[in-house]
Design a protein around this motif. Structure first.
Motif, mmCIF file in Angstrom:
data_model
loop_
_atom_site.group_PDB
_atom_site.id
_atom_site.type_symbol
_atom_site.label_atom_id
_atom_site.label_comp_id
_atom_site.label_asym_id
_atom_site.label_seq_id
_atom_site.Cartn_x
_atom_site.Cartn_y
_atom_site.Cartn_z
ATOM 1 N N ILE A 135 -5.999 6.016 -0.874
ATOM 2 C CA ILE A 135 -5.199 5.297 -1.882
ATOM 3 C C ILE A 135 -4.212 4.366 -1.196
ATOM 4 C CG2 ILE A 135 -3.449 5.593 -3.695
ATOM 5 C CD1 ILE A 135 -5.003 8.186 -4.472
ATOM 6 N N LYS A 136 -3.546 4.864 -0.159
ATOM 7 C CA LYS A 136 -2.602 4.024 0.575
ATOM 8 C C LYS A 136 -3.312 2.864 1.265
ATOM 9 C CE LYS A 136 1.180 7.199 1.257
ATOM 10 N NZ LYS A 136 2.165 7.741 2.196
ATOM 11 N N ALA A 137 -4.514 3.118 1.784
ATOM 12 C CA ALA A 137 -5.289 2.052 2.435
ATOM 13 C C ALA A 137 -5.686 0.982 1.425
ATOM 14 C CB ALA A 137 -6.519 2.635 3.120
ATOM 15 N N LEU A 138 -6.057 1.392 0.215
ATOM 16 C CA LEU A 138 -6.414 0.439 -0.837
ATOM 17 C C LEU A 138 -5.213 -0.428 -1.194
ATOM 18 C CD1 LEU A 138 -8.368 -0.719 -2.943
ATOM 19 C CD2 LEU A 138 -7.677 1.152 -4.471
ATOM 20 N N LYS A 139 -4.058 0.188 -1.367
ATOM 21 C CA LYS A 139 -2.858 -0.585 -1.697
ATOM 22 C C LYS A 139 -2.542 -1.572 -0.575
ATOM 23 C CE LYS A 139 1.930 -0.457 -3.074
ATOM 24 N NZ LYS A 139 3.085 0.301 -3.489
ATOM 25 N N ARG A 140 -2.631 -1.125 0.654
ATOM 26 C CA ARG A 140 -2.365 -1.992 1.806
ATOM 27 C C ARG A 140 -3.317 -3.188 1.819
ATOM 28 N NH1 ARG A 140 -1.445 2.023 4.809
ATOM 29 N NH2 ARG A 140 -3.590 2.421 5.421
ATOM 30 N N GLU A 141 -4.586 -2.929 1.497
ATOM 31 C CA GLU A 141 -5.577 -4.010 1.460
ATOM 32 C C GLU A 141 -5.266 -5.012 0.349
ATOM 33 O OE1 GLU A 141 -10.403 -4.701 1.330
ATOM 34 O OE2 GLU A 141 -9.629 -2.668 1.485
ATOM 35 N N ILE A 142 -4.854 -4.530 -0.801
ATOM 36 C CA ILE A 142 -4.504 -5.406 -1.919
ATOM 37 C C ILE A 142 -3.291 -6.262 -1.551
ATOM 38 C CG2 ILE A 142 -3.582 -5.460 -4.287
ATOM 39 C CD1 ILE A 142 -5.324 -2.858 -4.727
ATOM 40 N N VAL A 143 -2.281 -5.644 -0.983
ATOM 41 C CA VAL A 143 -1.056 -6.357 -0.611
ATOM 42 C C VAL A 143 -1.355 -7.405 0.468
ATOM 43 C CG1 VAL A 143 1.187 -6.065 0.526
ATOM 44 C CG2 VAL A 143 0.508 -4.516 -1.317
ATOM 45 N N THR A 144 -2.225 -7.061 1.400
ATOM 46 C CA THR A 144 -2.536 -7.958 2.511
ATOM 47 C C THR A 144 -3.490 -9.082 2.108
ATOM 48 O OG1 THR A 144 -2.259 -6.141 4.063
ATOM 49 C CG2 THR A 144 -3.472 -8.049 4.857
ATOM 50 N N ASN A 145 -4.525 -8.746 1.342
ATOM 51 C CA ASN A 145 -5.599 -9.707 1.067
ATOM 52 C C ASN A 145 -5.676 -10.196 -0.363
ATOM 53 O OD1 ASN A 145 -6.576 -9.536 3.742
ATOM 54 N ND2 ASN A 145 -7.546 -7.600 3.232
ATOM 55 N N SER A 146 -4.890 -9.687 -1.263
ATOM 56 C CA SER A 146 -4.821 -9.989 -2.691
ATOM 57 C C SER A 146 -5.815 -9.146 -3.491
ATOM 58 C CB SER A 146 -4.988 -11.480 -3.000
ATOM 59 O OG SER A 146 -6.299 -11.820 -3.338
ATOM 60 N N ALA A 147 -5.446 -8.936 -4.722
ATOM 61 C CA ALA A 147 -6.234 -8.084 -5.615
ATOM 62 C C ALA A 147 -7.627 -8.644 -5.880
ATOM 63 C CB ALA A 147 -5.493 -7.870 -6.933
ATOM 64 N N VAL A 148 -7.753 -9.954 -5.912
ATOM 65 C CA VAL A 148 -9.047 -10.565 -6.229
ATOM 66 C C VAL A 148 -10.092 -10.250 -5.150
ATOM 67 C CG1 VAL A 148 -8.785 -12.864 -5.191
ATOM 68 C CG2 VAL A 148 -10.067 -12.600 -7.309
ATOM 69 N N ALA A 187 2.655 -7.423 -8.445
ATOM 70 C CA ALA A 187 3.077 -6.175 -9.084
ATOM 71 C C ALA A 187 2.713 -4.968 -8.222
ATOM 72 C CB ALA A 187 2.457 -6.052 -10.470
ATOM 73 N N ILE A 188 1.533 -4.997 -7.625
ATOM 74 C CA ILE A 188 1.096 -3.883 -6.775
ATOM 75 C C ILE A 188 2.018 -3.747 -5.567
ATOM 76 C CG2 ILE A 188 -0.768 -3.063 -5.256
ATOM 77 C CD1 ILE A 188 -1.202 -2.671 -8.356
ATOM 78 N N LYS A 189 2.511 -4.850 -5.056
ATOM 79 C CA LYS A 189 3.416 -4.803 -3.898
ATOM 80 C C LYS A 189 4.623 -3.909 -4.150
ATOM 81 C CE LYS A 189 2.428 -9.333 -1.890
ATOM 82 N NZ LYS A 189 2.984 -10.667 -1.590
ATOM 83 N N VAL A 190 5.118 -3.880 -5.377
ATOM 84 C CA VAL A 190 6.337 -3.120 -5.682
ATOM 85 C C VAL A 190 6.072 -1.826 -6.454
ATOM 86 C CG1 VAL A 190 7.797 -5.170 -5.585
ATOM 87 C CG2 VAL A 190 6.812 -4.463 -7.770
#
Length: 85
Positions: A7-20, A67-70
């Motif tokens: 879960i933490k890895a997924l969030k990190r990937e979204i924050v780094t590379n964007s949700a799209v 939003a995911i960032k925070v």
């Protein structure tokens, strides 16, 4: 069910590379915590990421990513189901 590490890895990937880049269901917009949405809007307005010519899909991606960032870990756990992972 994903592990805490996944879960933490997924969030990190979204924050780094964007949700799209992960992919998400648009229904996530209704599930975002209000505090995260408000912070995202503040960050977007200050940064100028979106303007009148920004396509809706791009604006949605920016909103979700910001939003995911925070979003707290506990709240993000509830949002994982909205991402294609």
């Amino acid at each position: 069910m994903k592990t805490k590490k996944q879960i933490k890895a997924l969030k990190r990937e979204i924050v780094t590379n964007s949700a799209v880049n992960i992919g998400f269901y648009n229904t996530i917009i209704n599930a975002l915590p209000i505090y995260a949405t408000i912070e995202a809007v503040k960050n977007i307005s200050v940064s100028g990421y979106i303007n009148i010519n920004t396509p809706e899909a791009e604006a949605t991606n920016i909103l979700v990513t910001e939003a995911i960032k925070v979003t707290s870990y506990q709240d993000f756990k509830e949002l994982v189901k909205y991402f294609f992972h």
